[in-house]
Write a protein that holds these residues in place. Sequence first.
Motif, PDB file in Angstrom:
ATOM      1  N   ALA A   1      32.033  33.062  31.539  1.00  0.00           N
ATOM      2  CA  ALA A   1      31.788  33.941  32.685  1.00  0.00           C
ATOM      3  C   ALA A   1      32.470  33.415  33.945  1.00  0.00           C
ATOM      4  O   ALA A   1      33.154  34.156  34.660  1.00  0.00           O
ATOM      5  N   VAL A   2      32.294  32.125  34.234  1.00  0.00           N
ATOM      6  CA  VAL A   2      32.859  31.555  35.462  1.00  0.00           C
ATOM      7  C   VAL A   2      34.378  31.535  35.396  1.00  0.00           C
ATOM      8  O   VAL A   2      35.065  31.834  36.386  1.00  0.00           O
ATOM      9  N   SER A   3      34.943  31.188  34.262  1.00  0.00           N
ATOM     10  CA  SER A   3      36.401  31.163  34.125  1.00  0.00           C
ATOM     11  C   SER A   3      36.994  32.548  34.354  1.00  0.00           C
ATOM     12  O   SER A   3      38.032  32.693  35.021  1.00  0.00           O
ATOM     13  N   THR A   4      36.343  33.569  33.833  1.00  0.00           N
ATOM     14  CA  THR A   4      36.820  34.941  34.041  1.00  0.00           C
ATOM     15  C   THR A   4      36.793  35.312  35.513  1.00  0.00           C
ATOM     16  O   THR A   4      37.733  35.912  36.044  1.00  0.00           O
ATOM     17  N   MET A   5      35.699  34.951  36.191  1.00  0.00           N
ATOM     18  CA  MET A   5      35.598  35.233  37.625  1.00  0.00           C
ATOM     19  C   MET A   5      36.712  34.544  38.405  1.00  0.00           C
ATOM     20  O   MET A   5      37.338  35.141  39.290  1.00  0.00           O
ATOM     21  N   LEU A   6      36.986  33.285  38.083  1.00  0.00           N
ATOM     22  CA  LEU A   6      37.996  32.527  38.821  1.00  0.00           C
ATOM     23  C   LEU A   6      39.399  33.055  38.564  1.00  0.00           C
ATOM     24  O   LEU A   6      40.256  33.012  39.452  1.00  0.00           O
ATOM     25  N   LEU A   7      39.649  33.545  37.368  1.00  0.00           N
ATOM     26  CA  LEU A   7      40.993  34.021  37.030  1.00  0.00           C
ATOM     27  C   LEU A   7      41.275  35.420  37.578  1.00  0.00           C
ATOM     28  O   LEU A   7      42.428  35.765  37.821  1.00  0.00           O
TER      29      LEU A   7
END
Length: 318
Positions: free
Chosen positions: A256-262
Motif C-alpha cells: 500500500a505505501v509503495s503504491t502511494m509513494l510511486l
Amino acid sequence: APQYLWLYALLEYPVLLVLIVRDWVRTKQVLYFAEFCWIANTLGFLYLSFEAVHVLGGTGLDGSPDTVLWMGPELRLSAAHAFFAIANGPLAMTIFVNRNALVFHDIEKTAGVFIHFTPALVSWTMRWRFAEPKAGCTSQKAPDPLTFLWRAVLPNPNRDAGTATPSVNSLFAFNEAASATVDTSYDLRYLACSLYLVWWLGYGAWLLTIGYDLPNRGWGKSSFKDVSPAIAKLYGIPQSRPRAQAAAYLLSHGAAVSTMLLVLPPLFYHSFALHTIWITMLALSTVHQGARFYHYSFGKRIAKALKQALDAELVESK
C-alpha cells in the motif's frame, strides 16, 4: 504567512511529542511510536532543524553557506523531495484511513491530525513560492481583501526571486546549475521508497520476533493488534498463528505505501492545482470527522446519558 508555517511545525512537534508520550505511557499505547508515521515525522523534524540552522546563518563543514553540516545543496534538495513524497503519500492518506478528526480539546486526536496533515501542508508552502507582502499589507490600514486572497492562493510566478523571510521554500528555487545533478523523479519515487524500506525492514524484524506478542505481555495496544482481526478475516489466517498474521500485515503495509509513494507525489509535485485540491480535501476530511465526533459526543451520547438518568430516577421514584 505561509513562509513561517514550517517554523511553527518545528516548534510544536517536540511539545506535542512530550504530551503524547506522557499520555500513552499512562494508557499503555507506546507501541504506536514504532509505526512509520511517527518515525517519518521525527525524520521530518530533523530535516527542518537542519534547514533552521541554515536560515540562522550556519555554514557547512566545508565552510560553504549553502551547506548544512555535510549536506550540500544537491543533498538538501533530495531530502526536500523525499520529505515532499512521504508527506503527501502515506502520511496524508492515513488521514482518510484513520479518519483523523479535528477535535481541539483532545490531545490525542490533535496529535493524529498534526502528524498526518501538517507535513503535507508544510510541503505545500515549500513547493510553491508565495509573493512577499506588499506595502499595503504591512501598513496600519487593512489590505485589500481581494488582493490578499489572490496572493494567498496563487504561488509567486517569479520562482527565482530571492526572499528575506526565513522560508524553506527557497530550497526549490536553486538555479539550474545546482539542481541539474538532482533527479527529481528519482527522489520523489525511489529515494522516498528507500527510506520507507529501511523502516520496513527494521520494523518487520521487530514485529516478527517479539513485536507481535508484546500486546499479550501487557504492553498495551499496537497498530498490528488493532488490525489483526481484519487481517485474519481477509487472509483466512487463524488467531492461533499471530506471526503469520504479522507477515501478512507487513506485506499489505508495504504494498500500500509503495503504491502511494510511486503514484501520488509526482502528480502533486508538478501541479499546483492538484496539490492544492489534495490539501483542501485533507483539511475538509479532518473538519468533517471532527464535526461527526462533536455531533455524537454532545448530541447522541449526552441524549442517551440523560435518558438513562431519567429512567433510573423514575424507577427509584416508584
